[in-house]
Motif scaffolding. Structure first.
Motif, PDB file in Angstrom:
ATOM      1  N   PRO A  90      29.023  51.732  10.946  1.00  0.00           N
ATOM      2  CA  PRO A  90      29.998  52.464  11.755  1.00  0.00           C
ATOM      3  C   PRO A  90      29.677  53.966  11.772  1.00  0.00           C
ATOM      4  O   PRO A  90      28.964  54.462  10.887  1.00  0.00           O
ATOM      5  N   PRO A  91      30.210  54.705  12.737  1.00  0.00           N
ATOM      6  CA  PRO A  91      29.978  56.156  12.799  1.00  0.00           C
ATOM      7  C   PRO A  91      30.467  56.850  11.521  1.00  0.00           C
ATOM      8  O   PRO A  91      31.519  56.516  10.986  1.00  0.00           O
ATOM      9  N   GLY A  92      29.692  57.801  11.048  1.00  0.00           N
ATOM     10  CA  GLY A  92      30.047  58.550   9.843  1.00  0.00           C
ATOM     11  C   GLY A  92      29.592  57.897   8.557  1.00  0.00           C
ATOM     12  O   GLY A  92      29.748  58.452   7.480  1.00  0.00           O
ATOM     13  N   ILE A  93      29.047  56.705   8.651  1.00  0.00           N
ATOM     14  CA  ILE A  93      28.573  55.963   7.480  1.00  0.00           C
ATOM     15  C   ILE A  93      27.057  55.817   7.600  1.00  0.00           C
ATOM     16  O   ILE A  93      26.539  55.500   8.660  1.00  0.00           O
ATOM     17  N   THR A  94      26.354  56.062   6.505  1.00  0.00           N
ATOM     18  CA  THR A  94      24.905  55.860   6.492  1.00  0.00           C
ATOM     19  C   THR A  94      24.579  54.820   5.433  1.00  0.00           C
ATOM     20  O   THR A  94      25.273  54.702   4.432  1.00  0.00           O
ATOM     21  N   TYR A  95      23.515  54.072   5.694  1.00  0.00           N
ATOM     22  CA  TYR A  95      23.115  53.115   4.662  1.00  0.00           C
ATOM     23  C   TYR A  95      22.080  53.783   3.769  1.00  0.00           C
ATOM     24  O   TYR A  95      21.233  54.521   4.219  1.00  0.00           O
ATOM     25  N   VAL A  96      22.204  53.523   2.492  1.00  0.00           N
ATOM     26  CA  VAL A  96      21.331  54.133   1.497  1.00  0.00           C
ATOM     27  C   VAL A  96      20.163  53.226   1.183  1.00  0.00           C
ATOM     28  O   VAL A  96      19.025  53.674   1.121  1.00  0.00           O
ATOM     29  N   ARG A  97      20.457  51.941   1.002  1.00  0.00           N
ATOM     30  CA  ARG A  97      19.387  51.001   0.694  1.00  0.00           C
ATOM     31  C   ARG A  97      19.784  49.579   1.064  1.00  0.00           C
ATOM     32  O   ARG A  97      20.958  49.259   1.161  1.00  0.00           O
ATOM     33  N   VAL A  98      18.751  48.774   1.245  1.00  0.00           N
ATOM     34  CA  VAL A  98      18.910  47.350   1.513  1.00  0.00           C
ATOM     35  C   VAL A  98      18.085  46.626   0.458  1.00  0.00           C
ATOM     36  O   VAL A  98      16.951  47.007   0.186  1.00  0.00           O
ATOM     37  N   ASP A  99      18.679  45.607  -0.130  1.00  0.00           N
ATOM     38  CA  ASP A  99      17.965  44.865  -1.161  1.00  0.00           C
ATOM     39  C   ASP A  99      17.922  43.394  -0.783  1.00  0.00           C
ATOM     40  O   ASP A  99      18.982  42.766  -0.727  1.00  0.00           O
ATOM     41  N   PRO A 100      16.804  42.821  -0.480  1.00  0.00           N
ATOM     42  CA  PRO A 100      15.457  43.378  -0.397  1.00  0.00           C
ATOM     43  C   PRO A 100      15.272  44.133   0.930  1.00  0.00           C
ATOM     44  O   PRO A 100      15.966  43.849   1.903  1.00  0.00           O
ATOM     45  N   PRO A 101      14.342  45.080   0.969  1.00  0.00           N
ATOM     46  CA  PRO A 101      14.140  45.872   2.188  1.00  0.00           C
ATOM     47  C   PRO A 101      13.418  45.111   3.301  1.00  0.00           C
ATOM     48  O   PRO A 101      13.477  45.522   4.454  1.00  0.00           O
ATOM     49  N   GLU A 102      12.733  44.022   2.969  1.00  0.00           N
ATOM     50  CA  GLU A 102      12.010  43.214   3.951  1.00  0.00           C
ATOM     51  C   GLU A 102      12.369  41.755   3.781  1.00  0.00           C
ATOM     52  O   GLU A 102      12.708  41.314   2.683  1.00  0.00           O
ATOM     53  N   VAL A 103      12.274  41.031   4.902  1.00  0.00           N
ATOM     54  CA  VAL A 103      12.453  39.582   4.852  1.00  0.00           C
ATOM     55  C   VAL A 103      11.214  38.922   5.431  1.00  0.00           C
ATOM     56  O   VAL A 103      10.464  39.530   6.195  1.00  0.00           O
ATOM     57  N   GLU A 104      11.007  37.686   5.055  1.00  0.00           N
ATOM     58  CA  GLU A 104       9.891  36.907   5.595  1.00  0.00           C
ATOM     59  C   GLU A 104      10.404  36.048   6.719  1.00  0.00           C
ATOM     60  O   GLU A 104      11.422  35.365   6.594  1.00  0.00           O
ATOM     61  N   ILE A 105       9.718  36.092   7.851  1.00  0.00           N
ATOM     62  CA  ILE A 105      10.081  35.274   9.004  1.00  0.00           C
ATOM     63  C   ILE A 105       9.230  34.004   8.951  1.00  0.00           C
ATOM     64  O   ILE A 105       8.003  34.071   8.901  1.00  0.00           O
ATOM     65  N   ILE A 106       9.892  32.860   8.933  1.00  0.00           N
ATOM     66  CA  ILE A 106       9.188  31.596   8.826  1.00  0.00           C
ATOM     67  C   ILE A 106       9.347  30.847  10.143  1.00  0.00           C
ATOM     68  O   ILE A 106      10.446  30.437  10.518  1.00  0.00           O
ATOM     69  N   PHE A 107       8.226  30.730  10.862  1.00  0.00           N
ATOM     70  CA  PHE A 107       8.200  29.989  12.111  1.00  0.00           C
ATOM     71  C   PHE A 107       7.970  28.519  11.793  1.00  0.00           C
ATOM     72  O   PHE A 107       7.203  28.186  10.885  1.00  0.00           O
ATOM     73  N   PRO A 108       8.593  27.611  12.539  1.00  0.00           N
ATOM     74  CA  PRO A 108       8.355  26.187  12.263  1.00  0.00           C
ATOM     75  C   PRO A 108       6.920  25.811  12.634  1.00  0.00           C
ATOM     76  O   PRO A 108       6.336  26.369  13.546  1.00  0.00           O
ATOM     77  N   THR A 109       6.379  24.864  11.894  1.00  0.00           N
ATOM     78  CA  THR A 109       5.039  24.410  12.201  1.00  0.00           C
ATOM     79  C   THR A 109       5.094  23.522  13.425  1.00  0.00           C
ATOM     80  O   THR A 109       6.020  22.730  13.604  1.00  0.00           O
ATOM     81  N   ARG A 110       4.096  23.670  14.281  1.00  0.00           N
ATOM     82  CA  ARG A 110       4.073  22.885  15.516  1.00  0.00           C
ATOM     83  C   ARG A 110       3.514  21.494  15.240  1.00  0.00           C
ATOM     84  O   ARG A 110       2.493  21.320  14.590  1.00  0.00           O
ATOM     85  N   GLN A 111       4.207  20.551  15.764  1.00  0.00           N
ATOM     86  CA  GLN A 111       3.778  19.148  15.626  1.00  0.00           C
ATOM     87  C   GLN A 111       2.840  18.819  16.799  1.00  0.00           C
ATOM     88  O   GLN A 111       3.203  19.045  17.940  1.00  0.00           O
ATOM     89  N   PRO A 112       1.655  18.255  16.541  1.00  0.00           N
ATOM     90  CA  PRO A 112       0.733  17.904  17.646  1.00  0.00           C
ATOM     91  C   PRO A 112       1.212  16.724  18.440  1.00  0.00           C
ATOM     92  O   PRO A 112       1.983  15.945  18.121  1.00  0.00           O
ATOM     93  N   ASP A 171      13.858  34.480   5.304  1.00  0.00           N
ATOM     94  CA  ASP A 171      13.956  34.298   3.853  1.00  0.00           C
ATOM     95  C   ASP A 171      13.835  35.648   3.161  1.00  0.00           C
ATOM     96  O   ASP A 171      12.810  36.310   3.310  1.00  0.00           O
ATOM     97  N   PRO A 172      14.833  36.106   2.471  1.00  0.00           N
ATOM     98  CA  PRO A 172      16.151  35.525   2.252  1.00  0.00           C
ATOM     99  C   PRO A 172      17.043  35.734   3.469  1.00  0.00           C
ATOM    100  O   PRO A 172      16.826  36.640   4.258  1.00  0.00           O
ATOM    101  N   SER A 173      18.043  34.884   3.598  1.00  0.00           N
ATOM    102  CA  SER A 173      18.920  34.958   4.767  1.00  0.00           C
ATOM    103  C   SER A 173      20.088  35.912   4.542  1.00  0.00           C
ATOM    104  O   SER A 173      20.800  36.233   5.485  1.00  0.00           O
ATOM    105  N   GLU A 174      20.265  36.359   3.311  1.00  0.00           N
ATOM    106  CA  GLU A 174      21.348  37.298   2.991  1.00  0.00           C
ATOM    107  C   GLU A 174      20.784  38.456   2.174  1.00  0.00           C
ATOM    108  O   GLU A 174      19.866  38.268   1.371  1.00  0.00           O
ATOM    109  N   VAL A 175      21.356  39.643   2.375  1.00  0.00           N
ATOM    110  CA  VAL A 175      20.894  40.839   1.666  1.00  0.00           C
ATOM    111  C   VAL A 175      22.091  41.627   1.146  1.00  0.00           C
ATOM    112  O   VAL A 175      23.237  41.386   1.547  1.00  0.00           O
TER     113      VAL A 175
END
Length: 144
Positions: free
Chosen positions: A122-144, A75-79
């Motif tokens: 690709p070669p010769g190209i650099t990335y300047v920024r990513v928006d957002p720079p971080e994503v949250e990883i959501i693990f599914p809750t374990r069912q007992p 989350d978010p799945s797209e940047v």
């Protein structure tokens, strides 16, 4: 005494003059680079105009080990990714050539895990920024 001083100046005169001229040229280039506050390695890059382009809604790819079969969400799945490079190269870059990814190898489990996004370009190209720079990883809750 006078002959030894004369030999000091006259002997190999043209070689000494060439060395002096070369030293003055090197000093001049270094002095100009310092005045512009550019590091010497980047001085040539300043001569080339760079072009920037932003790609929106690029999907984030999750890298994990082959044995990891957990289902998780990002989350978010797209940047949005902004790249920079030579104008001829930037014109040819397509959205499918840019790969924002999150590396989860070695992560067993966590709650509210935030991970920085790495971008492969690709070669010769650099990335300047990513928006957002971080994503949250959501693990599914374990069912007992």
């Amino acid at each position: 005494m006078i002959d030894s001083l004369r030999n000091l100046v006259v002997k190999d005169f043209w070689l000494k003059l060439f060395s002096l001229a070369l030293a003055v040229l090197v000093w001049k280039f270094v002095n100009e680079a310092v005045k512009k506050q550019l590091p010497p390695a980047r001085a040539t890059e300043a001569l080339q105009p760079l072009q920037r382009q932003t790609f929106l809604r690029l999907p984030v790819v999750v890298m994990s080990s082959a044995s990891d079969v957990r289902s998780l969400r990002v989350d978010p799945s797209e940047v949005a990714v902004t790249i920079q490079g030579d104008p001829d190269l930037v014109e040819k870059v397509l959205a499918r050539d840019i790969h924002p990814m999150v590396d989860l190898t070695g992560v067993e489990s966590a709650r509210d895990l935030g991970k920085r996004i790495d971008v492969a370009t690709p070669p010769g190209i650099t990335y300047v920024r990513v928006d957002p720079p971080e994503v949250e990883i959501i693990f599914p809750t374990r069912q007992p």
